[in-house]
Scaffold this motif. Sequence first.
Motif, PDB file in Angstrom:
ATOM      1  N   UNK A   1       0.642  -1.274  -0.111  1.00 42.97           N
ATOM      2  CA  UNK A   1      -0.312  -0.183  -0.305  1.00 42.97           C
ATOM      3  C   UNK A   1       0.937   0.626  -0.116  1.00 42.97           C
ATOM      4  N   UNK A   2       0.972   2.031  -0.873  1.00 44.19           N
ATOM      5  CA  UNK A   2       1.361   3.378  -0.972  1.00 44.19           C
ATOM      6  C   UNK A   2       0.616   4.582  -1.404  1.00 44.19           C
TER       7      UNK A   2
ATOM      8  N   UNK B   1      -1.246  -1.526  -3.293  1.00 46.54           N
ATOM      9  CA  UNK B   1      -0.634  -1.676  -5.027  1.00 46.54           C
ATOM     10  C   UNK B   1      -1.086  -3.718  -4.923  1.00 46.54           C
ATOM     11  N   UNK B   2      -2.595  -4.225  -6.005  1.00 48.92           N
ATOM     12  CA  UNK B   2      -3.135  -4.821  -6.135  1.00 48.92           C
ATOM     13  C   UNK B   2      -2.522  -6.807  -6.646  1.00 48.92           C
ATOM     14  N   UNK B   3      -1.253  -5.927  -7.471  1.00 51.51           N
ATOM     15  CA  UNK B   3      -0.164  -6.515  -8.203  1.00 51.51           C
ATOM     16  C   UNK B   3       0.352  -7.430  -7.304  1.00 51.51           C
ATOM     17  N   UNK B   4       0.820  -6.368  -6.500  1.00 51.54           N
ATOM     18  CA  UNK B   4       1.795  -6.856  -5.350  1.00 51.54           C
ATOM     19  C   UNK B   4       1.473  -8.056  -4.529  1.00 51.54           C
TER      20      UNK B   4
ATOM     21  N   UNK C   1       9.460   0.001  -4.215  1.00 53.39           N
ATOM     22  CA  UNK C   1       8.119  -0.643  -4.753  1.00 53.39           C
ATOM     23  C   UNK C   1       8.542  -1.527  -6.079  1.00 53.39           C
ATOM     24  N   UNK C   2       7.847  -2.586  -6.357  1.00 57.99           N
ATOM     25  CA  UNK C   2       8.291  -3.352  -7.972  1.00 57.99           C
ATOM     26  C   UNK C   2       7.720  -2.883  -9.260  1.00 57.99           C
ATOM     27  N   UNK C   3       7.547  -2.304  -9.749  1.00 56.88           N
ATOM     28  CA  UNK C   3       7.122  -2.290 -11.081  1.00 56.88           C
ATOM     29  C   UNK C   3       6.886  -3.774 -11.904  1.00 56.88           C
ATOM     30  N   UNK C   4       5.193  -3.493 -12.394  1.00 54.87           N
ATOM     31  CA  UNK C   4       5.444  -4.705 -13.344  1.00 54.87           C
ATOM     32  C   UNK C   4       5.850  -4.718 -14.414  1.00 54.87           C
TER      33      UNK C   4
END
Length: 181
Positions: A106-107, A112-115, A178-181
């Motif tokens: 959450x940010x 952050x639904x993918x995470x 934060x990981x970017x998809x």
Amino acid sequence: MDMLFFDNIEKLLRIVLTAVLVYILIVVTTKVSGKRSTSQLNNFDWIVTVMIGSLGASTILLKDIPFIEGSASIVTLYLLQYAVTKYASYSPYFGRLILSEPRILFYQGEFLTTAMFEERLTRQELESAMRKEGIHNINDVEAIVLESDATLSVIPRKHDGPNDTDNTDPSDTLEPLIRQP
């Protein structure tokens, strides 16, 4: 059915004596190995802990496993855990290889639904972590991080006020997580 409650006194005494010895062994080796063995567990530490419990139980209950052999396997696991974690503290690459990295779920007002999907966590679990921290409004949260030991850290949002002298932008420290998809 005749051995349901009691087999024989020799077997019972062997189990009791072995249980005492394995207990002492695990307490001493845990103390010697340090706080990491009993702290919040990451995946690697959890696996070692489960294996040690299994070896301890097998040594206590199985007459085919002598105390010395069971002890050797338990001590070997503690030594392997020490060696691997020591090397991980020297080698960042190796540390990332065996340990999980923190993950933002959450940010700044956004789940952050993918995470969350990849970590198999629900919105309700994140909201529960907020409540445990005494936060009841989602607008009071800057981020929620799944730590490497599987705990959820809730980072409160700093509100600008007359006494707020910290000009540090929290996103400066959280962006790399934060990981970017």
